[in-house]
Design a protein around this motif. Structure first.
Motif, mmCIF file in Angstrom:
data_model
loop_
_atom_site.group_PDB
_atom_site.id
_atom_site.type_symbol
_atom_site.label_atom_id
_atom_site.label_comp_id
_atom_site.label_asym_id
_atom_site.label_seq_id
_atom_site.Cartn_x
_atom_site.Cartn_y
_atom_site.Cartn_z
ATOM 1 N N GLU A 299 -24.679 -25.641 15.406
ATOM 2 C CA GLU A 299 -25.606 -26.467 14.624
ATOM 3 C C GLU A 299 -26.383 -25.612 13.634
ATOM 4 O OE1 GLU A 299 -28.260 -28.991 16.818
ATOM 5 O OE2 GLU A 299 -26.666 -29.548 18.213
ATOM 6 N N HIS A 300 -26.888 -24.482 14.086
ATOM 7 C CA HIS A 300 -27.635 -23.589 13.201
ATOM 8 C C HIS A 300 -26.735 -23.087 12.071
ATOM 9 C CE1 HIS A 300 -30.800 -23.951 16.004
ATOM 10 N NE2 HIS A 300 -30.648 -22.838 16.687
ATOM 11 N N SER B 259 -28.074 -13.730 16.986
ATOM 12 C CA SER B 259 -28.724 -14.246 18.183
ATOM 13 C C SER B 259 -29.353 -15.592 17.849
ATOM 14 C CB SER B 259 -29.774 -13.276 18.734
ATOM 15 O OG SER B 259 -30.831 -13.115 17.826
ATOM 16 N N PHE B 260 -29.495 -16.418 18.862
ATOM 17 C CA PHE B 260 -30.034 -17.751 18.633
ATOM 18 C C PHE B 260 -30.612 -18.311 19.920
ATOM 19 C CE2 PHE B 260 -25.746 -18.245 20.045
ATOM 20 C CZ PHE B 260 -25.796 -19.311 20.925
ATOM 21 N N LEU C 165 -34.274 -21.198 17.037
ATOM 22 C CA LEU C 165 -34.370 -19.952 16.289
ATOM 23 C C LEU C 165 -32.992 -19.323 16.132
ATOM 24 C CD1 LEU C 165 -36.603 -17.968 15.160
ATOM 25 C CD2 LEU C 165 -36.367 -16.761 17.324
ATOM 26 N N ALA C 166 -32.738 -18.764 14.969
ATOM 27 C CA ALA C 166 -31.513 -17.998 14.743
ATOM 28 C C ALA C 166 -31.871 -16.768 13.926
ATOM 29 C CB ALA C 166 -30.467 -18.825 14.004
ATOM 30 N N LEU D 66 -33.475 -29.063 10.900
ATOM 31 C CA LEU D 66 -33.912 -28.620 9.576
ATOM 32 C C LEU D 66 -34.517 -27.227 9.706
ATOM 33 C CD1 LEU D 66 -35.692 -31.851 8.278
ATOM 34 C CD2 LEU D 66 -33.377 -31.068 7.735
ATOM 35 N N ILE D 67 -34.390 -26.419 8.682
ATOM 36 C CA ILE D 67 -34.987 -25.090 8.682
ATOM 37 C C ILE D 67 -36.451 -25.236 8.281
ATOM 38 C CG2 ILE D 67 -34.921 -22.777 7.681
ATOM 39 C CD1 ILE D 67 -31.911 -23.403 7.012
ATOM 40 N N SER D 68 -37.355 -24.849 9.180
ATOM 41 C CA SER D 68 -38.783 -24.988 8.901
ATOM 42 C C SER D 68 -39.413 -23.676 8.433
ATOM 43 C CB SER D 68 -39.530 -25.522 10.122
ATOM 44 O OG SER D 68 -39.372 -24.652 11.219
ATOM 45 N N GLU D 69 -38.854 -22.556 8.852
ATOM 46 C CA GLU D 69 -39.316 -21.239 8.403
ATOM 47 C C GLU D 69 -38.094 -20.379 8.153
ATOM 48 O OE1 GLU D 69 -42.313 -19.282 10.820
ATOM 49 O OE2 GLU D 69 -42.942 -21.230 11.597
ATOM 50 N N PHE D 70 -38.146 -19.598 7.086
ATOM 51 C CA PHE D 70 -37.028 -18.701 6.770
ATOM 52 C C PHE D 70 -37.600 -17.400 6.248
ATOM 53 C CE2 PHE D 70 -33.621 -16.890 4.260
ATOM 54 C CZ PHE D 70 -32.538 -17.073 5.104
ATOM 55 N N GLU D 71 -37.252 -16.309 6.911
ATOM 56 C CA GLU D 71 -37.766 -14.993 6.514
ATOM 57 C C GLU D 71 -36.613 -14.020 6.359
ATOM 58 O OE1 GLU D 71 -40.900 -13.437 8.966
ATOM 59 O OE2 GLU D 71 -41.665 -15.448 9.379
ATOM 60 N N VAL D 72 -36.661 -13.258 5.275
ATOM 61 C CA VAL D 72 -35.691 -12.207 5.051
ATOM 62 C C VAL D 72 -36.398 -10.890 5.313
ATOM 63 C CG1 VAL D 72 -34.182 -11.077 3.374
ATOM 64 C CG2 VAL D 72 -34.464 -13.567 3.341
#
Length: 128
Positions: A20-21, A74-75, A79-80, A117-123
């Protein structure tokens, strides 16, 4: 219940979450490449950041060619994390010149809602 059956059920439920992720992340990459509707896959701070980035790219006259790739290392349920691969991405300015992207593979972390849905995304700063 046999331990083997329990282990198989546990592993199969984990792979469903990773799948799903992965589907959501790949759809995100597709939407960014095609200029589609970000609200299909993003919400909260991830949506705000992506909209600001898109607006800045437009204001500067930059366009993206190619699609990002995600490798999930990892997931969990919500979280992924893994590697964001930008090696297939080119950014072009309004004069047709290609711009340097710097680091092409970076670590990432994404937080997901119940609705996937992606709520936070950090690079991250780390190369992968």
């Amino acid at each position: 219940m046999h331990f083997g059956l329990l282990l198989i059920l546990l592993l199969s439920s984990c792979s469903a979450n990773a799948s799903e992720h992965e589907v959501t992340l790949n759809r995100y990459a597709q939407i960014v490449e095609e200029g589609g509707e970000l609200t299909e896959v993003l919400t909260h701070s991830a949506l705000v950041q992506a909209q600001a980035s898109r607006q800045l790219m437009e204001e500067l006259g930059y366009t993206q060619r190619g699609r990002a790739q995600f490798e999930i290392w990892s997931f969990s349920k919500d979280l992924a994390s893994g590697c964001l691969d930008l090696t297939e991405i080119a950014v072009v300015d309004d004069q047709g010149s290609f711009l340097s992207l710097g680091q092409r593979r970076s670590s990432f972390t994404a937080t997901f809602t119940r609705e996937s849905l992606i709520s936070e995304f950090e690079v991250g700063q780390e190369e992968c």
